[in-house]
Write a protein that holds these residues in place. Structure first.
Motif, PDB file in Angstrom:
ATOM      1  N   SER A  36       0.821  -2.863  13.781  1.00  0.00           N
ATOM      2  CA  SER A  36       1.194  -2.644  12.386  1.00  0.00           C
ATOM      3  C   SER A  36       0.481  -3.629  11.463  1.00  0.00           C
ATOM      4  O   SER A  36       0.039  -3.260  10.369  1.00  0.00           O
ATOM      5  N   ALA A  39      -3.130  -2.501  11.155  1.00  0.00           N
ATOM      6  CA  ALA A  39      -3.236  -1.335  10.266  1.00  0.00           C
ATOM      7  C   ALA A  39      -3.144  -1.775   8.812  1.00  0.00           C
ATOM      8  O   ALA A  39      -3.880  -1.277   7.948  1.00  0.00           O
ATOM      9  N   TRP A  40      -2.268  -2.723   8.517  1.00  0.00           N
ATOM     10  CA  TRP A  40      -2.119  -3.241   7.165  1.00  0.00           C
ATOM     11  C   TRP A  40      -3.402  -3.944   6.720  1.00  0.00           C
ATOM     12  O   TRP A  40      -3.881  -3.735   5.600  1.00  0.00           O
ATOM     13  N   ASP A  42      -6.438  -3.377   7.868  1.00  0.00           N
ATOM     14  CA  ASP A  42      -7.436  -2.321   7.649  1.00  0.00           C
ATOM     15  C   ASP A  42      -7.245  -1.668   6.283  1.00  0.00           C
ATOM     16  O   ASP A  42      -8.214  -1.372   5.575  1.00  0.00           O
ATOM     17  N   TYR A  43      -6.005  -1.431   5.912  1.00  0.00           N
ATOM     18  CA  TYR A  43      -5.705  -0.827   4.615  1.00  0.00           C
ATOM     19  C   TYR A  43      -6.153  -1.743   3.475  1.00  0.00           C
ATOM     20  O   TYR A  43      -6.744  -1.288   2.490  1.00  0.00           O
ATOM     21  N   LEU A  44      -5.876  -3.031   3.600  1.00  0.00           N
ATOM     22  CA  LEU A  44      -6.304  -3.981   2.567  1.00  0.00           C
ATOM     23  C   LEU A  44      -7.825  -4.029   2.456  1.00  0.00           C
ATOM     24  O   LEU A  44      -8.371  -4.098   1.349  1.00  0.00           O
ATOM     25  N   TYR A  46      -9.813  -1.553   3.199  1.00  0.00           N
ATOM     26  CA  TYR A  46     -10.171  -0.293   2.548  1.00  0.00           C
ATOM     27  C   TYR A  46      -9.982  -0.400   1.034  1.00  0.00           C
ATOM     28  O   TYR A  46     -10.865  -0.021   0.258  1.00  0.00           O
ATOM     29  N   LEU A  47      -8.835  -0.915   0.602  1.00  0.00           N
ATOM     30  CA  LEU A  47      -8.579  -1.051  -0.830  1.00  0.00           C
ATOM     31  C   LEU A  47      -9.616  -1.939  -1.504  1.00  0.00           C
ATOM     32  O   LEU A  47     -10.047  -1.667  -2.620  1.00  0.00           O
ATOM     33  N   ARG A  55      -8.349   1.473  -8.808  1.00  0.00           N
ATOM     34  CA  ARG A  55      -7.141   0.808  -8.293  1.00  0.00           C
ATOM     35  C   ARG A  55      -5.969   1.034  -9.194  1.00  0.00           C
ATOM     36  O   ARG A  55      -5.927   1.003 -10.310  1.00  0.00           O
TER      37      ARG A  55
END
Length: 55
Positions: A36, A39-40, A42-44, A46-47, A55
């Protein structure tokens, strides 16, 4: 004891308290699975790759 050593002692005591709090969280099962967290992250990432205006 000068103010520098007093500050260090306070910081050290705070670190110890936070460590004990964290250990209590682990013992109580209040943890986040490693996948988890990844994944978080990776999301950051990506953002952060998005253009500023979206944004």
């Amino acid at each position: 004891m000068n103010s520098s050593s007093q500050s260090f002692s306070f910081a050290e005591a705070e670190h110890h308290r936070l460590t004990l709090d964290a250990l209590a969280d682990v013992k109580a099962g209040r943890v986040i699975q490693h996948q988890s967290v990844l994944a978080w992250v990776d999301y950051l990432i990506y953002l952060s790759s998005l253009p500023e205006f979206s944004r």
